[in-house]
Write a protein that holds these residues in place. Structure first.
Motif, PDB file in Angstrom:
ATOM      1  N   PHE A   1       0.828   5.050  -4.657  1.00 14.20           N
ATOM      2  CA  PHE A   1       0.484   4.600  -6.015  1.00 14.20           C
ATOM      3  C   PHE A   1       1.628   4.787  -6.975  1.00 14.20           C
ATOM      4  O   PHE A   1       1.848   3.972  -7.878  1.00 14.20           O
TER       5      PHE A   1
ATOM      6  N   ILE B   1       3.964   1.949  -6.524  1.00 11.44           N
ATOM      7  CA  ILE B   1       3.468   0.712  -7.133  1.00 11.44           C
ATOM      8  C   ILE B   1       3.633   0.754  -8.641  1.00 11.44           C
ATOM      9  O   ILE B   1       4.125  -0.194  -9.275  1.00 11.44           O
ATOM     10  N   LEU B   2       3.209   1.887  -9.208  1.00  9.00           N
ATOM     11  CA  LEU B   2       3.266   1.997 -10.672  1.00  9.00           C
ATOM     12  C   LEU B   2       4.691   1.928 -11.168  1.00  9.00           C
ATOM     13  O   LEU B   2       5.010   1.257 -12.159  1.00  9.00           O
TER      14      LEU B   2
ATOM     15  N   ALA C   1       5.942  -1.542 -11.047  1.00 12.89           N
ATOM     16  CA  ALA C   1       5.388  -2.341 -12.135  1.00 12.89           C
ATOM     17  C   ALA C   1       6.108  -2.048 -13.445  1.00 12.89           C
ATOM     18  O   ALA C   1       6.473  -2.959 -14.192  1.00 12.89           O
TER      19      ALA C   1
ATOM     20  N   TRP D   1       9.765  -3.335 -13.465  1.00 15.20           N
ATOM     21  CA  TRP D   1       9.727  -4.792 -13.550  1.00 15.20           C
ATOM     22  C   TRP D   1       9.381  -5.241 -14.955  1.00 15.20           C
ATOM     23  O   TRP D   1       9.995  -6.159 -15.493  1.00 15.20           O
TER      24      TRP D   1
ATOM     25  N   PHE E   1      -4.833   7.206 -12.223  1.00 18.45           N
ATOM     26  CA  PHE E   1      -3.520   6.780 -11.775  1.00 18.45           C
ATOM     27  C   PHE E   1      -3.636   5.448 -11.027  1.00 18.45           C
ATOM     28  O   PHE E   1      -2.963   4.470 -11.356  1.00 18.45           O
ATOM     29  N   ALA E   2      -4.543   5.455 -10.020  1.00 18.52           N
ATOM     30  CA  ALA E   2      -4.712   4.249  -9.212  1.00 18.52           C
ATOM     31  C   ALA E   2      -5.182   3.090 -10.066  1.00 18.52           C
ATOM     32  O   ALA E   2      -4.704   1.957  -9.925  1.00 18.52           O
TER      33      ALA E   2
ATOM     34  N   THR F   1      -4.697   2.608 -13.247  1.00 15.91           N
ATOM     35  CA  THR F   1      -3.593   2.094 -14.068  1.00 15.91           C
ATOM     36  C   THR F   1      -2.663   1.232 -13.229  1.00 15.91           C
ATOM     37  O   THR F   1      -2.205   0.168 -13.672  1.00 15.91           O
ATOM     38  N   ALA F   2      -2.374   1.723 -12.015  1.00 16.78           N
ATOM     39  CA  ALA F   2      -1.464   0.982 -11.150  1.00 16.78           C
ATOM     40  C   ALA F   2      -2.020  -0.409 -10.868  1.00 16.78           C
ATOM     41  O   ALA F   2      -1.302  -1.419 -11.008  1.00 16.78           O
TER      42      ALA F   2
ATOM     43  N   LEU G   1      -1.967  -2.594 -14.073  1.00 14.78           N
ATOM     44  CA  LEU G   1      -0.628  -3.081 -14.382  1.00 14.78           C
ATOM     45  C   LEU G   1      -0.190  -4.144 -13.393  1.00 14.78           C
ATOM     46  O   LEU G   1       0.398  -5.162 -13.768  1.00 14.78           O
ATOM     47  N   ALA G   2      -0.490  -3.875 -12.113  1.00 14.14           N
ATOM     48  CA  ALA G   2      -0.086  -4.845 -11.098  1.00 14.14           C
ATOM     49  C   ALA G   2      -0.745  -6.192 -11.369  1.00 14.14           C
ATOM     50  O   ALA G   2      -0.093  -7.237 -11.309  1.00 14.14           O
TER      51      ALA G   2
ATOM     52  N   MET H   1       0.868  -7.737 -14.398  1.00 11.68           N
ATOM     53  CA  MET H   1       2.246  -8.180 -14.181  1.00 11.68           C
ATOM     54  C   MET H   1       2.318  -9.375 -13.261  1.00 11.68           C
ATOM     55  O   MET H   1       2.998 -10.346 -13.536  1.00 11.68           O
ATOM     56  N   PHE H   2       1.650  -9.220 -12.134  1.00 10.65           N
ATOM     57  CA  PHE H   2       1.864 -10.215 -11.093  1.00 10.65           C
ATOM     58  C   PHE H   2       0.768 -11.255 -11.037  1.00 10.65           C
ATOM     59  O   PHE H   2       0.841 -12.175 -10.249  1.00 10.65           O
TER      60      PHE H   2
ATOM     61  N   LEU I   1       3.602  12.603 -12.917  1.00  9.02           N
ATOM     62  CA  LEU I   1       2.260  12.150 -12.553  1.00  9.02           C
ATOM     63  C   LEU I   1       1.948  12.442 -11.091  1.00  9.02           C
ATOM     64  O   LEU I   1       0.869  12.912 -10.739  1.00  9.02           O
TER      65      LEU I   1
ATOM     66  N   VAL J   1      -1.001  14.969  -9.537  1.00 12.02           N
ATOM     67  CA  VAL J   1      -2.060  14.612  -8.586  1.00 12.02           C
ATOM     68  C   VAL J   1      -1.994  15.448  -7.325  1.00 12.02           C
ATOM     69  O   VAL J   1      -3.003  15.796  -6.733  1.00 12.02           O
TER      70      VAL J   1
END
Lengths: 184, 616, 102
Positions: free
Chosen positions: A99, A102-103, A106, A109, B603-604, B606-607, B610-611, B614-615, C21, C25
């Motif tokens: 994660f 990925i974050l 993002a 980018w 966290f997940a 948000t990821a 955002l993904a 963005m995409f 972060l 976690v």
């Protein structure tokens, strides 16, 4: 200016990574202090000397020292370190690592798609300018920050009190006016 | 003539008084109970006199408006014409005699136990309901009375409710008649839908204009009315309840299950004769139902051991004769037989009750015997009643009424039904005299004490007199109401047929004497084993209808009910809550209370967000 | 190169944030959790300074001062909570305080 920035940045990054992977608390704290100092150098390189000073004095100097005090109170020893190592097995890093990647991708980018949106020249912004801003247009926020600190003071005092000790102290000093069972 | 409503009010007041004070002294209860019906009978007599003097025109007394909803308009009105006055006379007259006898009977049956007031309250309520049934000028009021008599029948059959078997008998009676009632109700709905009214006279007047003869709707309506009548009158296929209804006290059997309630079906069909005339196929069916029932009941009666059950099956058989009469179009003959039957059947029941009390509550005829000398009054009265039942020629009222039916059956061309009736008469003679010979002749097996007192003697004697040819002299003012159906053209042929039926009856008497008088060796040997015994058992169980209905209806119903114990609809409805519950457990597992896990989820999230931004 | 493109500054801040972060976690020791919170706050401050430097406005540093005040307050209270956690559960394993589960 840029060279300083990069070197300090690398140091900060490395120190932070070492912090989060270290098993020993005091070592981790020291690495964190190094990271904070490196970031302070970064601030200075970017032309914010007042921020750099504050970073060193308040953040590294007061907050981190607070952490060190607490670590001392908790009496670390070797078995704690072993337990930490057990909690840091590689397989536990996989999920968060994915994660995080990925974050990070993002965010990077998002930052780079528009092309360069600005360049930092590195002109110094003196403490005088900052102070004028703080007590000028942002005076209300400054007062609120003071409230926040007062509230934090009260809360920390309340949360951190030792009830067992208080009860013992009350029992010892007691109300001498009333007779205790032993005196009757 | 506005006194008409008093016939209802007296028994109703009696029922209410007896209900409000259930612990009143027995003598008060008996007086109120019998007296109220006596007053009703007196009022009936007065009304008859006035009505006759007035020319015999139909008289309507509207009491109040019952229902007025939109187009649905029902009045609580009493309609007095020849048919209803005849029925009223039977109900209040015979009813009063039975109540009077019951005043004697219940003292000996209860033997000091409480319940006298309750008994007479139910009996009076029954009289009210039955009068409503026959006096109602619209079918809804008739249905009210119909249901009322069903209720009172249930209450009275299960009068000794502490014995479970009695409660079950009452239950069975109620359920089986209820099936008929449902069909009747549907018939009422149909009639209302087609005609917009339930007023009987309006229906009879308009039916020929709306319906063609033999049309589908008429046939359906007639069949529904027939089924309702079958339920109440214990005819095929709803006849199984009557024999078990003998669990009630004997006056109940006399009043309800001989003279009045079971004749309600006959009254219904006679009242709505216009509809049946428009559906000749169904009218034929009425006759066939009557013919079959009279044979089945007759055969069953030849193999009963309980004195009351013999008489119960004979009731079923005689009502079969009435249905047969209705079926062949002998409307007036049917009502005439109804009245005569009320006389001799209640005589038989009351005498049987007297015998039972005299033998200390013994009801098995094979445990009695030779009571001729100890109970002379009962013996002679039962002989008179039995003779009327068997229709012994010329001296008994039964002869005149039953022969009218048989003659009109054959005169109107229903040869097969006539043959049924004739065979039925033969069997009737056999079982009637079988009962009399077994109970009263032969050696005495039980100690008996005769009943005494006016309440015991008077009703029996009056009914006895009415069962002889004197009863047949009572004319019925039915000419304006029911078509006669009588065929007067062939007097000599009529006499020949009467002779034939008389001969048959006497032959039956002889056969009964041969088989059941004396040692009864032949019949005992014949029913000892093998096919003889099987036949006897078959007849004893009323030709196996109870077994048939049990296998055909009760067991499948119970099977379905048991299958539904694990409520499958509940299971289907529970799918959605089940899914919600699974979702709940699943989502609850996500909340495990650990801060790091929550941080991870944020966290997940948000990821992912955002993904997507963005995409995406 | 006449100046530092802003992406590098922001990128550094992003990297530091992500590191903090991840550490938050992964680590079970409550003390480390608080340390990672400090790391994240610090990286946010860096981001503000970089922005302020780009626009040559002191607002960035003002914000940074407020962030520090916040971080200090949060650290004080957090450490108080850590002490209470230790007193009640005799351990500083943050997973021990999971009574709000289900």
């Amino acid at each position: 200016m840029e060279t300083t920035f990069f070197i300090a940045g690398i140091v900060a990054l490395a120190a932070t990574l070492r912090t989060i992977t270290c098993a020993h608390s005091v070592h981790a704290l020291l690495y964190l202090i190094v990271s904070l100092l490196a970031v302070a150098v970064d601030f200075y390189a970017l032309g914010a000397p007042f921020a750099a000073t504050l970073e060193v004095v308040v953040y590294a100097g007061a907050v981190m020292v607070l952490f060190v005090f607490v670590v001392m109170m908790l009496n670390l020893n070797q078995e704690t370190v072993a337990r930490e190592r057990h909690w840091l097995r590689p397989k536990l890093w996989i999920g968060p690592g994915v994660f995080a990647a990925i974050l990070l991708a993002a965010m990077i980018w998002a930052m780079t798609i528009g092309g360069a949106i600005g360049v930092i020249e590195g002109e110094r912004l003196s403490a005088h300018a900052v102070g004028a801003t703080l007590f000028g247009p942002y005076v209300l926020v400054t007062e609120l920050a003071a409230f926040l600190l007062l509230a934090a003071l009260v809360v920390a005092a309340h949360i951190g009190r030792d009830e067992g000790n208080e009860a013992r102290r009350k029992a010892e000093h007691g109300d001498r006016a009333t007779t205790t069972a032993g005196e009757r | 003539m506005s006194l008409l409503v008093l016939t209802l009010i007296f028994p109703l007041a009696g029922a209410i008084a007896l209900s409000l004070f259930p612990r009143m002294p027995d003598n008060t209860a008996r007086t109120i109970g019998a007296g109220s019906v006596g007053l009703a009978a007196l009022v009936t007599a007065i009304v008859m006199v006035f009505w006759g003097a007035n020319g015999g025109y139909p008289y309507i007394q509207t009491l109040w408006q019952w229902i007025a909803v939109g187009d649905f308009d029902i009045n609580f009105s009493l309609y007095l014409d020849g048919l209803s006055i005849t029925m009223m006379g039977v109900i209040t007259g015979v009813g009063f005699l039975i109540h009077f006898f019951a005043a004697w009977y219940m003292v000996h049956d209860l033997e000091g136990d409480p319940g006298m007031a309750r008994f007479f309250a139910y009996m009076n309520l029954f009289i009210v309901a039955m009068l409503l049934l026959v006096l109602g000028d619209n079918l809804l009021l008739l249905y009210l009375g119909w249901e009322g008599v069903g209720l009172c029948s249930y209450l009275l059959i299960g009068y000794y409710y502490k014995t479970p078997a009695n409660a079950w008998a009452a239950y069975k009676a109620f359920v089986v008649t209820r099936i008929g009632d449902v069909f009747l109700a549907i018939g009422l709905f149909l009639l209302y839908t087609v005609f917009g009214t339930l007023n009987i006279q309006t229906l009879l007047h308009e039916a020929p204009q709306v319906w063609n003869q033999g049309g589908v709707m008429v046939n359906v309506a007639a069949v529904l009315l027939l089924l309702g009548a079958c339920g109440k009158s214990a005819q095929l296929p709803l006849q199984t309840w009557l024999a078990d209804a003998m669990a009630g006290p004997t006056p109940v059997s006399a009043l309800i299950h001989a003279a009045t309630m079971v004749t309600a079906g006959v009254y219904l069909i006679a009242r709505t004769h216009g509809i049946f005339e428009l559906a000749p196929a169904i009218q034929e069916l009425v006759g066939v139902v009557g013919g079959l029932t009279l044979l089945i009941a007759g055969l069953a009666a030849t193999a009963q051991t309980d004195i009351k059950r013999v008489i119960a099956y004979s009731t079923m058989s005689q009502i079969g004769y009435m249905f047969l009469a209705l079926g062949v179009g002998a409307w007036q003959a049917a009502i005439f037989h109804l009245m005569i039957h009320a006389f001799f059947k209640s005589l038989l029941f009351l005498t049987a009750g007297s015998v039972i009390i005299a033998c200390h509550h013994e009801q098995n005829i094979f445990k009695m015997g030779g009571l001729r000398k100890t109970l002379p009054l009962d013996y002679w009265l039962m002989v008179i009643g039995g003779a009327a039942l068997a229709a012994l020629p010329l001296v008994t009222a039964g002869f005149y009424s039953k022969d009218a039916i048989l003659w009109e059956a054959v005169a109107n061309g229903h040869g097969v039904l006539w043959l049924f009736g004739l065979v039925g008469a033969f069997i009737t003679s056999i079982y009637t005299f079988r009962m009399i010979f077994i109970v009263f002749h032969g050696e005495q097996k039980i100690h008996a004490e005769a009943g005494r007192g006016i309440p015991h003697h008077l009703p029996l004697i009056v009914l006895g007199v009415l069962s002889t040819f004197i009863g047949a002299l009572i004319g019925q003012p039915l000419d304006g109401v029911l078509p006669s159906g009588a065929v007067e053209d062939y007097p000599w042929i009529e006499i020949i047929f009467e002779v034939i039926s008389s001969v048959v009856v006497l032959v039956g008497l002889g056969v009964a004497a041969a088989l059941f008088l004396g040692k009864r060796q032949l019949i005992t040997q014949a029913t000892e084993g093998g096919p003889g015994r099987k036949t006897w058992l078959f007849f004893n169980s009323a030709l196996g209808f109870d077994w048939l209905y049990d296998k055909g209806f009760v067991q499948p119903f119970l099977w379905v009910a048991r299958g539904h114990r694990h409520d499958w609809i509940e299971a289907i409805v529970n799918v959605v809550p089940g899914l919600a519950s699974i979702g709940n457990s699943g989502l609850s597992a996500v909340q495990d209370g650990r801060v790091r896990w929550y941080a991870m989820v944020m966290f997940a999230g948000t990821a992912v967000l955002l993904a997507v931004l963005m995409f995406g | 190169m006449t100046g530092l493109p802003i992406q590098y500054g922001m990128g550094l801040a992003a990297l530091l944030f992500i590191a903090g972060l991840t550490g938050l976690v992964v680590r079970r020791n409550a003390l480390f959790v608080l340390m990672c919170l400090e790391i994240m706050l610090n990286s946010t401050g860096l981001a503000f300074i970089v922005a302020g430097a780009r626009w040559q406005a002191p607002d960035g540093q003002s914000m940074f001062i407020l962030i520090i005040a916040l971080a200090a307050a949060e650290a004080a209270i957090g450490l108080g909570l850590l002490l209470q956690l230790y007193k009640r559960f005799r351990t500083i394993d943050i997973d021990a305080a999971s009574e709000m589960h289900g």
